[in-house]
Write an enzyme that holds these catalytic residues in place. Structure first.
Site, PDB file in Angstrom:
ATOM      1  CG  ASN A  98      -0.399  -0.021   2.510  1.00 35.96           C
ATOM      2  OD1 ASN A  98       0.755  -0.419   2.672  1.00 35.96           O
ATOM      3  ND2 ASN A  98      -1.145   0.405   3.502  1.00 35.96           N
ATOM      4  CD  GLU A 143       5.454  -0.233  13.037  1.00 33.99           C
ATOM      5  OE1 GLU A 143       4.258  -0.035  13.296  1.00 33.99           O
ATOM      6  OE2 GLU A 143       6.377   0.145  13.776  1.00 33.99           O
ATOM      7  CB  CYS A 195      -1.547   0.587   8.535  1.00 26.49           C
ATOM      8  SG  CYS A 195      -0.386   1.928   8.302  1.00 26.49           S
ATOM      9  CD  GLU A 199       8.201   1.247   9.847  1.00 30.42           C
ATOM     10  OE1 GLU A 199       9.230   0.740   9.390  1.00 30.42           O
ATOM     11  OE2 GLU A 199       7.082   0.885   9.510  1.00 30.42           O
TER      12      GLU A 199
HETATM   13  P1  NAD Z   1       0.442  -9.222   4.188  1.00 25.25           P
HETATM   14  O1  NAD Z   1       0.599  -9.493   5.633  1.00 25.25           O
HETATM   15  O2  NAD Z   1      -0.403 -10.120   3.392  1.00 25.25           O
HETATM   16  O3  NAD Z   1       1.887  -9.218   3.467  1.00 25.25           O
HETATM   17  C1  NAD Z   1       2.938  -8.388   3.905  1.00 25.25           C
HETATM   18  C2  NAD Z   1       4.245  -8.941   3.379  1.00 25.25           C
HETATM   19  O4  NAD Z   1       4.519 -10.178   4.031  1.00 25.25           O
HETATM   20  C3  NAD Z   1       4.247  -9.241   1.885  1.00 25.25           C
HETATM   21  O5  NAD Z   1       5.502  -8.895   1.344  1.00 25.25           O
HETATM   22  C4  NAD Z   1       4.031 -10.742   1.856  1.00 25.25           C
HETATM   23  O6  NAD Z   1       4.520 -11.358   0.682  1.00 25.25           O
HETATM   24  C5  NAD Z   1       4.839 -11.179   3.063  1.00 25.25           C
HETATM   25  N1  NAD Z   1       4.503 -12.492   3.626  1.00 25.25           N
HETATM   26  C6  NAD Z   1       3.365 -13.193   3.480  1.00 25.25           C
HETATM   27  N2  NAD Z   1       3.442 -14.347   4.182  1.00 25.25           N
HETATM   28  C7  NAD Z   1       4.647 -14.373   4.780  1.00 25.25           C
HETATM   29  C8  NAD Z   1       5.317 -15.286   5.650  1.00 25.25           C
HETATM   30  N3  NAD Z   1       4.741 -16.422   6.053  1.00 25.25           N
HETATM   31  N4  NAD Z   1       6.555 -14.980   6.081  1.00 25.25           N
HETATM   32  C9  NAD Z   1       7.153 -13.827   5.720  1.00 25.25           C
HETATM   33  N5  NAD Z   1       6.562 -12.922   4.894  1.00 25.25           N
HETATM   34  C10 NAD Z   1       5.327 -13.178   4.437  1.00 25.25           C
HETATM   35  O7  NAD Z   1      -0.060  -7.711   4.084  1.00 25.25           O
HETATM   36  P2  NAD Z   1      -0.444  -6.869   2.789  1.00 25.25           P
HETATM   37  O8  NAD Z   1      -1.759  -7.329   2.271  1.00 25.25           O
HETATM   38  O9  NAD Z   1       0.699  -6.790   1.847  1.00 25.25           O
HETATM   39  O10 NAD Z   1      -0.615  -5.402   3.441  1.00 25.25           O
HETATM   40  C11 NAD Z   1      -1.751  -5.000   4.133  1.00 25.25           C
HETATM   41  C12 NAD Z   1      -1.554  -5.070   5.629  1.00 25.25           C
HETATM   42  O11 NAD Z   1      -0.419  -4.304   5.996  1.00 25.25           O
HETATM   43  C13 NAD Z   1      -2.706  -4.466   6.408  1.00 25.25           C
HETATM   44  O12 NAD Z   1      -3.024  -5.293   7.492  1.00 25.25           O
HETATM   45  C14 NAD Z   1      -2.157  -3.144   6.897  1.00 25.25           C
HETATM   46  O13 NAD Z   1      -2.756  -2.634   8.057  1.00 25.25           O
HETATM   47  C15 NAD Z   1      -0.732  -3.477   7.101  1.00 25.25           C
HETATM   48  N6  NAD Z   1       0.096  -2.265   7.101  1.00 25.25           N
HETATM   49  C16 NAD Z   1       0.581  -1.830   8.315  1.00 25.25           C
HETATM   50  C17 NAD Z   1       1.329  -0.662   8.372  1.00 25.25           C
HETATM   51  C18 NAD Z   1       1.889  -0.168   9.679  1.00 25.25           C
HETATM   52  O14 NAD Z   1       2.824   0.617   9.657  1.00 25.25           O
HETATM   53  N7  NAD Z   1       1.359  -0.583  10.823  1.00 25.25           N
HETATM   54  C19 NAD Z   1       1.573   0.062   7.203  1.00 25.25           C
HETATM   55  C20 NAD Z   1       1.054  -0.411   6.000  1.00 25.25           C
HETATM   56  C21 NAD Z   1       0.316  -1.580   5.959  1.00 25.25           C
END
Ligand code: NAD
Length: 483
Positions: A139, A236, A270, A450
């Site tokens: 995102n 995060e 997020c 961060e």
């Molecule tokens: P996601 O958890 O599906 O994926 C995040 C990353 O993790 C991707 O690169 C994915 O390929 C990788 N991944 C998936 N399975 C894994 C595993 N088993 N081991 C290691 N890596 C793995 O999230 P998304 O759909 O890409 O993003 C949306 C989510 O991110 C939402 O929940 C959002 O709130 C969160 N987000 C949080 C912040 C914050 O700063 N708190 C900022 C942006 C997005």
């Protein structure tokens, strides 16, 4: 570089799936292994490059980002859908972070403190940790990688970076700039792929730090995977952020804020303002005004300057949004606008959904507690500030919260009592700046932050140093002089 398996994957525009953006290498276990080996080898030299020199490379990178801002923003809108003004903001965040961290190369302050013994000097210095595994979501395809990679580098670490498979182009653009700016070979390495590649990174004993941004469900898996080798893990994760609107609020300002907070990035932030808690005295007026503005939002391809809200990132994400609309209706919330997929005209080939608002939402409903990550806002009535704070805190997440009020006493009480990492007064739940810590409490984060100087705490560790120049044995706590 081609993947060792020869496998590739396609990257398509979520606003128009006929638009093929590119075909990217799909990393296999052998590629992760090679990337970690390169990072581990490069670390021994990179850690000894003086921090101000490392920072000069980053400063050059920031200048290149700035020169290519428009090109990178257009690539980003094409690959993940948010409107051009927002993708420009995303690139700008990477520029800001890189300039900011370049400055840290000449600071990175430690402490010098007096010793309890004569002729003894005491200080602490920051030391790099080694190889950092950086795993990011889609995102904020440049901003989030910059929040992690740039502080990791300025501290003297090396990096293996895995972006989301939804946004490989922005990741490639980002890494190419670092290389062009002079970051040496092996210091930054990129792999692509999903859970299997991520797992290879989080379990490898040569990796010292894992910095992950993504969903809470995956964050939990990452934390567990990294535990046996005692990696430093920075997480995060998700959010269910709240805007609280009091009866003395400037309602026009609040509507502007909720529109931006709820539907900016199609609700896929997020920090999205997915819950709006409104004092019962102004509830009806607010709901009417907010709904009217949401109905008028122009939805379409983010490259069109008239468009205000783009598509969801993928069919899967869109299906999640649609499922939550059904859940909200079944729970008895009142659907006051939206609720449907858009399939006509310019929306026919993409993952578009109407801006959607549920009113009269009860705090126990799933749409009031679970992260949806789409253009769906839940409005909940409240009777008082205390009630609003209880609703605000009544979820598992703790990222961002905000209050609209003219009363400074209410603002300060809410600021103190909301258990979140970020708080806003008379502004929505989004709008972080790079020089302050960013992150959340509860199921949003695991205590790290961060951005700001706090980012250095993730990517460095303290070494305390004592220099005794007395020429004799002086025992701490024992040979202390009595007055
Ligand atoms: P996601 O958890 O599906 O994926 C995040 C990353 O993790 C991707 O690169 C994915 O390929 C990788 N991944 C998936 N399975 C894994 C595993 N088993 N081991 C290691 N890596 C793995 O999230 P998304 O759909 O890409 O993003 C949306 C989510 O991110 C939402 O929940 C959002 O709130 C969160 N987000 C949080 C912040 C914050 O700063 N708190 C900022 C942006 C997005």
């Amino acid at each position: 570089m081609p993947s060792s398996s020869g496998q590739t994957f396609e990257n398509r525009n979520p606003a128009n799936t006929d638009d093929l953006i590119g075909v990217f290498q799909q990393s296999a276990a052998a590629d992760v292994d090679a990337a970690i080996a390169a990072a581990a080898a490069a670390y021994e030299e990179w850690r000894l490059v003086p921090a101000p020199i490392r920072a000069e490379m980053l400063f050059r990178a920031a200048q290149i980002f700035a020169a290519r801002k428009e090109e990178f923003a257009r690539d980003m809108t094409r690959e993940m859908g948010k409107v051009l003004s927002e993708t420009r903001g995303d690139v700008q965040e990477a520029i800001d972070m890189t300039f900011y961290m370049a400055g840290e190369g000449r600071r990175m302050f430690g402490q010098t403190v007096p010793s309890e013994l004569r002729n003894k000097f005491a200080m602490s210095v920051r030391q790099p940790l080694g190889v950092c595994a950086i795993i990011t979501p889609w995102n904020f395809p440049m901003a989030i990688p910059s929040w992690k990679i740039v502080p990791a580098l300025v501290c003297g670490n090396t990096v293996v970076f895995k972006p989301s498979s939804n946004t490989p182009l922005s990741a490639v653009n980002f890494v190419k700039v670092l290389i062009e700016a002079g970051i040496p070979r092996g210091v930054v390495n990129m792999v692509t792929g999903d859970a299997d590649v991520g797992t290879a990174m989080t379990t490898d004993p040569r990796v010292d730090v894992v910095s992950f941004t993504g969903s809470t469900a995956v964050g939990r898996i990452v934390n567990q995977a990294a535990a046996p080798t005692f990696k430093k893990v920075h997480l995060e994760m998700g959010g269910k952020n709240v805007v609280m609107i009091m009866d003395d609020a400037d309602l026009e300002l609040a509507v502007d804020g909720c529109l931006w907070g709820g539907f900016g990035t199609t609700g896929q932030r997020c920090t999205a303002a997915s819950r709006v808690v409104v004092h019962e005295k102004v509830y009806r007026t607010f709901v009417d005004a907010f709904v009217a503005r949401a109905k008028a939002l122009v939805v379409g391809d983010g490259l069109d300057p008239a468009v205000e809200m783009g598509p969801s990132i993928s069919e899967t994400q869109l299906q999640t949004v649609m499922r939550y609309v059904t859940i909200g209706e079944a729970e008895g919330a009142r659907l006051v606008t939206g609720g449907r997929r858009l399939t006509d005209g310019g929306c026919a080939r993409g993952f578009f959904h109407q801006p959607t608002i549920f009113a009269d939402v009860d705090r126990r409903m799933r749409i009031a507690r679970e992260e949806i990550f789409g253009p769906v806002v839940s409005i909940l009535p409240c009777r008082s500030l205390e009630d609003a704070i209880a609703i605000g805190n009544g979820v598992d997440y703790g990222l961002s919260a905000s209050i609209y009020t003219q009363d400074i006493n209410r603002a300060f009480r809410a600021m103190r009592d909301l258990y979140t990492g970020i708080f806003y007064v008379n502004a929505p739940t989004i709008g972080a700046e790079v020089h302050l810590p960013f992150g959340g409490t509860k199921h949003t984060g695991n205590g790290h932050r961060e951005a700001g100087v706090a980012a250095l705490d993730v990517f460095s560790e303290w070494k305390s140093i004592y220099i005794d120049f007395s020429g004799r044995l002086q025992r701490a706590q024992i040979d202390v002089e009595q007055l």
